[in-house]
Design a protein around this motif. Structure first.
Motif, PDB file in Angstrom:
ATOM      1  N   UNK A  16       4.717   7.760 -14.048  1.00  0.00           N
ATOM      2  CA  UNK A  16       5.247   8.272 -12.857  1.00  0.00           C
ATOM      3  C   UNK A  16       3.852   8.726 -12.050  1.00  0.00           C
ATOM      4  N   UNK A  17       3.095   9.349 -12.683  1.00  0.00           N
ATOM      5  CA  UNK A  17       1.973   9.548 -12.167  1.00  0.00           C
ATOM      6  C   UNK A  17       1.204   8.132 -11.282  1.00  0.00           C
ATOM      7  N   UNK A  18       1.136   7.244 -12.313  1.00  0.00           N
ATOM      8  CA  UNK A  18       0.302   6.014 -12.030  1.00  0.00           C
ATOM      9  C   UNK A  18       1.062   5.367 -10.654  1.00  0.00           C
ATOM     10  N   UNK A  19       2.388   5.471 -10.646  1.00  0.00           N
ATOM     11  CA  UNK A  19       3.310   5.004  -9.706  1.00  0.00           C
ATOM     12  C   UNK A  19       3.061   5.769  -8.190  1.00  0.00           C
ATOM     13  N   UNK A  20       3.020   7.179  -8.407  1.00  0.00           N
ATOM     14  CA  UNK A  20       2.876   7.878  -7.022  1.00  0.00           C
ATOM     15  C   UNK A  20       1.278   7.886  -6.756  1.00  0.00           C
ATOM     16  N   UNK A  21       0.454   7.207  -7.335  1.00  0.00           N
ATOM     17  CA  UNK A  21      -0.934   7.077  -7.022  1.00  0.00           C
ATOM     18  C   UNK A  21      -0.703   5.571  -6.364  1.00  0.00           C
ATOM     19  N   UNK A  22      -0.136   4.484  -6.504  1.00  0.00           N
ATOM     20  CA  UNK A  22       0.005   3.132  -5.987  1.00  0.00           C
ATOM     21  C   UNK A  22       0.690   3.376  -4.597  1.00  0.00           C
ATOM     22  N   UNK A  23       1.279   4.388  -4.465  1.00  0.00           N
ATOM     23  CA  UNK A  23       2.204   4.628  -3.229  1.00  0.00           C
ATOM     24  C   UNK A  23       1.273   4.409  -1.829  1.00  0.00           C
ATOM     25  N   UNK A  24       1.674   3.591  -1.076  1.00  0.00           N
ATOM     26  CA  UNK A  24       1.072   3.409   0.279  1.00  0.00           C
ATOM     27  C   UNK A  24      -0.360   2.716   0.068  1.00  0.00           C
ATOM     28  N   UNK A  25      -0.587   2.161  -1.035  1.00  0.00           N
ATOM     29  CA  UNK A  25      -2.021   1.435  -1.150  1.00  0.00           C
ATOM     30  C   UNK A  25      -1.695   0.146  -0.719  1.00  0.00           C
ATOM     31  N   UNK A  26      -2.926  -0.559  -0.027  1.00  0.00           N
ATOM     32  CA  UNK A  26      -2.922  -1.942   0.590  1.00  0.00           C
ATOM     33  C   UNK A  26      -3.348  -3.018  -0.345  1.00  0.00           C
ATOM     34  N   UNK A  27      -4.214  -2.492  -1.389  1.00  0.00           N
ATOM     35  CA  UNK A  27      -4.782  -3.572  -2.106  1.00  0.00           C
ATOM     36  C   UNK A  27      -4.082  -4.255  -3.261  1.00  0.00           C
ATOM     37  N   UNK A  28      -4.562  -5.764  -3.254  1.00  0.00           N
ATOM     38  CA  UNK A  28      -3.495  -6.489  -4.155  1.00  0.00           C
ATOM     39  C   UNK A  28      -3.671  -5.622  -5.675  1.00  0.00           C
ATOM     40  N   UNK A  29      -4.785  -5.092  -5.965  1.00  0.00           N
ATOM     41  CA  UNK A  29      -4.634  -4.422  -7.506  1.00  0.00           C
ATOM     42  C   UNK A  29      -3.795  -3.291  -7.500  1.00  0.00           C
ATOM     43  N   UNK A  30      -3.636  -2.416  -6.343  1.00  0.00           N
ATOM     44  CA  UNK A  30      -2.636  -1.476  -6.495  1.00  0.00           C
ATOM     45  C   UNK A  30      -1.324  -1.770  -6.471  1.00  0.00           C
ATOM     46  N   UNK A  31      -0.871  -3.052  -5.809  1.00  0.00           N
ATOM     47  CA  UNK A  31       0.497  -3.542  -5.811  1.00  0.00           C
ATOM     48  C   UNK A  31       0.569  -4.022  -7.121  1.00  0.00           C
TER      49      UNK A  31
END
Length: 129
Positions: A16-31
């Protein structure tokens, strides 16, 4: 953001914490991290504290430009490989197989990204020719 299911409720607090950190990020990596993280949570696959910390660090640094996506994938390949070894030593073969697979996928992603990612100059339209 790549999501398998938009309204997924995370069962694992670390995921869940990983998911929260990826929210709103633009990089292919975060997606990619966001989608894979959800799939693994749905499959009730855990993550070590070491790998979780590495993923969080990578997402943040890739987003700010402090780390390349290639290097982020390389780091994950190493971390998941270590986790696979540790899980296998403990007899947790299902977890070890998922971690080993993740290590291999990240190694392939690193190789792919290194051959196809544009350099900063190429992004500005300045070719290597």
């Amino acid at each position: 953001m790549f999501k398998v299911k938009q309204n997924h409720t995370f069962q694992n607090p670390m995921r869940q914490q990983i998911d929260a950190t990826t929210q709103g990020k633009q990089s292919d990596y975060a997606h990619a991290v966001g989608g894979v993280n959800q799939v693994l949570d749905r499959g009730n696959i855990g993550i070590s504290a070491r790998s979780q910390a590495s993923v969080l660090d990578n997402v943040k640094k890739v987003e700010t430009g402090a780390r390349s996506e290639v290097n982020a994938h390389q780091r994950e390949a190493l971390n998941f490989g270590r986790d696979a070894f540790d899980s296998a030593k403990q007899g947790n073969y299902k977890q070890a197989s998922v971690e080993a697979f993740g290590s291999g996928i990240n190694a392939l992603a690193s190789a792919f990204k290194s051959t196809y990612s544009e350099t900063p100059n190429e992004k500005k339209g300045i070719g290597p020719w």
